[in-house]
Design a protein around this motif. Structure first.
Motif, mmCIF file in Angstrom:
data_model
loop_
_atom_site.group_PDB
_atom_site.id
_atom_site.type_symbol
_atom_site.label_atom_id
_atom_site.label_comp_id
_atom_site.label_asym_id
_atom_site.label_seq_id
_atom_site.Cartn_x
_atom_site.Cartn_y
_atom_site.Cartn_z
ATOM 1 N N LEU A 12 0.824 -1.319 0.041
ATOM 2 C CA LEU A 12 0.021 -0.106 0.059
ATOM 3 C C LEU A 12 0.744 1.314 -0.149
ATOM 4 C CD1 LEU A 12 -2.665 -1.102 2.774
ATOM 5 C CD2 LEU A 12 -2.921 -0.915 0.247
ATOM 6 N N GLU A 13 2.210 1.132 0.295
ATOM 7 C CA GLU A 13 2.952 2.469 0.197
ATOM 8 C C GLU A 13 4.446 2.096 -0.223
ATOM 9 O OE1 GLU A 13 3.429 3.602 4.258
ATOM 10 O OE2 GLU A 13 3.567 1.691 4.882
ATOM 11 N N VAL A 14 4.871 3.070 -0.884
ATOM 12 C CA VAL A 14 6.273 3.043 -1.665
ATOM 13 C C VAL A 14 6.869 4.326 -1.447
ATOM 14 C CG1 VAL A 14 5.607 0.984 -3.123
ATOM 15 C CG2 VAL A 14 5.600 3.588 -3.854
ATOM 16 N N SER A 15 8.296 4.470 -1.590
ATOM 17 C CA SER A 15 8.964 5.467 -2.049
ATOM 18 C C SER A 15 9.712 5.028 -3.222
ATOM 19 C CB SER A 15 9.791 5.804 -0.961
ATOM 20 O OG SER A 15 10.833 4.945 -0.924
ATOM 21 N N GLY A 16 10.316 6.124 -3.978
ATOM 22 C CA GLY A 16 11.050 5.756 -5.292
ATOM 23 C C GLY A 16 10.917 6.961 -6.083
ATOM 24 N N LEU A 17 11.336 6.680 -7.559
ATOM 25 C CA LEU A 17 11.591 7.536 -8.367
ATOM 26 C C LEU A 17 10.356 7.586 -9.603
ATOM 27 C CD1 LEU A 17 15.325 7.716 -9.181
ATOM 28 C CD2 LEU A 17 14.090 8.676 -7.532
ATOM 29 N N ILE A 18 9.651 8.769 -10.032
ATOM 30 C CA ILE A 18 8.545 8.641 -10.739
ATOM 31 C C ILE A 18 9.326 8.032 -12.083
ATOM 32 C CG2 ILE A 18 7.376 10.168 -12.359
ATOM 33 C CD1 ILE A 18 5.960 10.048 -9.681
ATOM 34 N N ARG A 19 8.588 7.107 -12.565
ATOM 35 C CA ARG A 19 8.998 6.769 -13.968
ATOM 36 C C ARG A 19 8.492 7.106 -15.174
ATOM 37 N NH1 ARG A 19 11.342 1.322 -15.201
ATOM 38 N NH2 ARG A 19 11.032 0.727 -17.218
ATOM 39 N N GLU A 20 7.276 7.321 -15.114
ATOM 40 C CA GLU A 20 6.586 7.547 -16.239
ATOM 41 C C GLU A 20 5.140 8.399 -15.510
ATOM 42 O OE1 GLU A 20 5.631 5.164 -20.142
ATOM 43 O OE2 GLU A 20 6.061 3.636 -18.480
ATOM 44 N N VAL A 21 4.643 9.377 -16.213
ATOM 45 C CA VAL A 21 3.376 9.925 -15.870
ATOM 46 C C VAL A 21 2.364 9.917 -16.885
ATOM 47 C CG1 VAL A 21 4.757 11.643 -14.400
ATOM 48 C CG2 VAL A 21 3.950 12.405 -16.848
ATOM 49 N N GLY A 22 1.106 9.632 -16.503
ATOM 50 C CA GLY A 22 -0.021 9.620 -17.452
ATOM 51 C C GLY A 22 -0.186 10.795 -18.215
ATOM 52 N N PRO A 23 -1.008 10.672 -19.490
ATOM 53 C CA PRO A 23 -1.245 11.831 -20.208
ATOM 54 C C PRO A 23 -1.588 13.161 -19.573
ATOM 55 C CG PRO A 23 -2.717 10.221 -20.484
ATOM 56 C CD PRO A 23 -1.836 9.466 -19.635
ATOM 57 N N ASP A 24 -2.438 13.240 -18.509
ATOM 58 C CA ASP A 24 -2.777 14.449 -17.976
ATOM 59 C C ASP A 24 -2.371 14.897 -16.866
ATOM 60 O OD1 ASP A 24 -3.842 12.385 -16.588
ATOM 61 O OD2 ASP A 24 -5.871 13.140 -16.443
ATOM 62 N N VAL A 25 -1.292 14.212 -16.523
ATOM 63 C CA VAL A 25 -0.515 14.597 -15.247
ATOM 64 C C VAL A 25 0.736 15.506 -15.217
ATOM 65 C CG1 VAL A 25 0.729 13.479 -13.366
ATOM 66 C CG2 VAL A 25 -0.930 12.110 -14.239
ATOM 67 N N THR A 26 0.227 16.796 -14.474
ATOM 68 C CA THR A 26 1.239 17.848 -14.758
ATOM 69 C C THR A 26 2.053 17.975 -13.408
ATOM 70 O OG1 THR A 26 -0.176 19.360 -13.958
ATOM 71 C CG2 THR A 26 -0.198 18.763 -16.286
ATOM 72 N N ASP A 27 1.806 17.237 -12.396
ATOM 73 C CA ASP A 27 2.669 17.716 -10.914
ATOM 74 C C ASP A 27 3.760 16.893 -10.759
ATOM 75 O OD1 ASP A 27 0.368 19.060 -10.616
ATOM 76 O OD2 ASP A 27 -0.554 17.688 -9.050
ATOM 77 N N PHE A 28 3.813 15.868 -11.525
ATOM 78 C CA PHE A 28 5.222 15.411 -11.634
ATOM 79 C C PHE A 28 5.977 15.024 -12.324
ATOM 80 C CE2 PHE A 28 2.180 13.773 -8.215
ATOM 81 C CZ PHE A 28 2.856 14.021 -7.192
ATOM 82 N N THR A 29 7.255 14.761 -12.493
ATOM 83 C CA THR A 29 8.054 14.568 -13.633
ATOM 84 C C THR A 29 8.986 13.306 -13.546
ATOM 85 O OG1 THR A 29 9.825 16.327 -12.639
ATOM 86 C CG2 THR A 29 8.292 16.908 -14.548
#
Ligand SMILES: NC(=O)c1ccc[n+]([C@@H]2O[C@H](COP(=O)([O-])OP(=O)(O)OC[C@H]3O[C@@H](n4cnc5c(N)ncnc54)[C@H](OP(=O)(O)O)[C@@H]3O)[C@@H](O)[C@H]2O)c1
Length: 325
Positions: A62-79
């Motif tokens: 239910l919980e993780v930490s890590g690096l964003i790999r990919e963002v969905g088409p409408d996601v602007t808050d994360f890179t």
């Protein structure tokens, strides 16, 4: 990619390291290359008795930490590449996790990924239990069941930070009392005698707030420790007993309130509310007021050992799985 899967309910041995397709994010989602995954009691309940499992095979976590790999088409808050911690609806015991962007949190400044993985589930839960559902006020006396566990470790510290007059914890064996006493608790009692101990500690008055993740007989006895206008928050059924029932005879004489809480429910129905609570809760850690020590960590492939440790009831604080961290 590698992920922990179970195809049937049972003991820790049903957890299997499998090769599964790597997820890709849809609208409103991100994928995270997992550094660390938190182990929660809810994962153990899912594996043992199907708690919140809609279909098998099932992937816990239910919980993780890590690096964003990919963002969905409408996601602007994360890179991609950004360090995050996330609360998920499952699938966290994996090299890559799929998460709703609404419950992904930029890793607060000053925190490392290992600490980040300890926070998303228990910290907002304990914060909401005390401040939103339990409505903690300055000077209130607080009783917490499971005081040495993940939620219990932060609940003691948050209660003290929130101005509680006294904080009492309950543990199954006194070996864990030392850990709880370092986590904000004034006194720690054992499950066998906590009700009489609370009466003695409060001069017969009982407590203002009690937090119960055990249910059944423990819930019933915890209700009996409340003083006038006391509030009991039920937030789990660790003992797997029949769901509790109460009526007017239980609540009218002392004006008691009994309520419940599910962080999974809040994440699904009102993720923005979870985000606001998480922001406030995480600040208590970055400010140095609250700590959640990691008592054991295991490589992803040894998730079964982590579950065994939780079920042995010898664990304290937080357990983590090391994935890419
Ligand atoms: N409703 C929510 O939103 C929410 C969110 C997070 C967690 N929770 C609940 O909060 C509790 C703590 O969660 P956690 O992930 O932080 O786990 P944890 O506390 O690290 O481990 C489980 C705890 O349950 C206690 N326990 C009582 N009866 C037990 C039993 N029959 N078998 C095993 N353990 C038992 C253990 O303490 P003793 O051995 O000292 O009794 C232990 O502290 C769990 O019941 C969980 O389901 C609820």
């Amino acid at each position: 990619m590698r992920a922990i899967v179970f195809e049937q309910y049972g003991g820790p041995e049903v957890l299997r390291l499998a090769d599964v397709p790597r997820p890709s994010p849809g609208p409103g989602e991100v994928t995270i290359d997992v550094a660390w995954a938190g182990v929660n009691f809810a994962d153990v309940k899912a594996r043992a008795e199907g708690y919140r499992v809609e279909a098998l095979p099932f992937r816990p976590g239910l919980e993780v930490s890590g690096l964003i790999r990919e963002v969905g088409p409408d996601v602007t808050d994360f890179t991609p590449g950004q360090e995050v911690a996330a609360f998920l609806d499952g699938g966290g015991y994996a090299e890559t996790a799929l998460a709703p962007a609404a419950t992904v949190f930029a890793l607060p400044a000053g925190l490392d990924l290992r600490t980040g993985a300890t926070l998303p589930s228990v910290l907002p839960t304990a914060y909401a239990l005390l401040h939103e559902v339990g409505r903690l006020r300055e000077g209130d006396t607080v009783l917490v069941q499971g005081a040495a566990g993940g939620v219990g470790t932060v609940a003691g510290q948050l209660a003290r930070l929130g101005g509680a007059g006294a904080v009492y914890g309950v543990v199954s064996s006194l070996d864990k009392a030392g850990h709880a006493l370092k986590s904000g608790y004034d006194e720690v009692f054992t499950a066998a005698t906590f009700d009489t101990d609370v009466r003695a500690a409060t001069g017969g008055r009982g407590v203002d707030i009690a937090l119960d993740p055990v249910g059944g007989e423990t819930f019933r006895r915890t209700l009996g420790t409340l003083g006038r206008f006391g509030r009991l928050v039920s937030f789990g059924n660790a003992g797997s007993e029949e769901p509790w029932r109460i009526g007017p005879a239980d609540t009218y004489p002392l004006g008691l309130s009994v309520s419940g809480f599910s962080v999974l429910g809040m994440a699904a129905q009102e993720p923005q509310r979870l985000r606001r609570i998480a922001d406030a809760a995480f600040r208590t850690v970055t400010d140095g007021d609250v700590e959640l020590p990691v008592s054991a960590e295991f490589p992803l492939g040894r998730a079964a050992e982590a579950h065994r440790l939780v079920e042995s009831r010898r664990s304290t604080g937080k357990l983590l799985l090391r994935v890419g961290g």
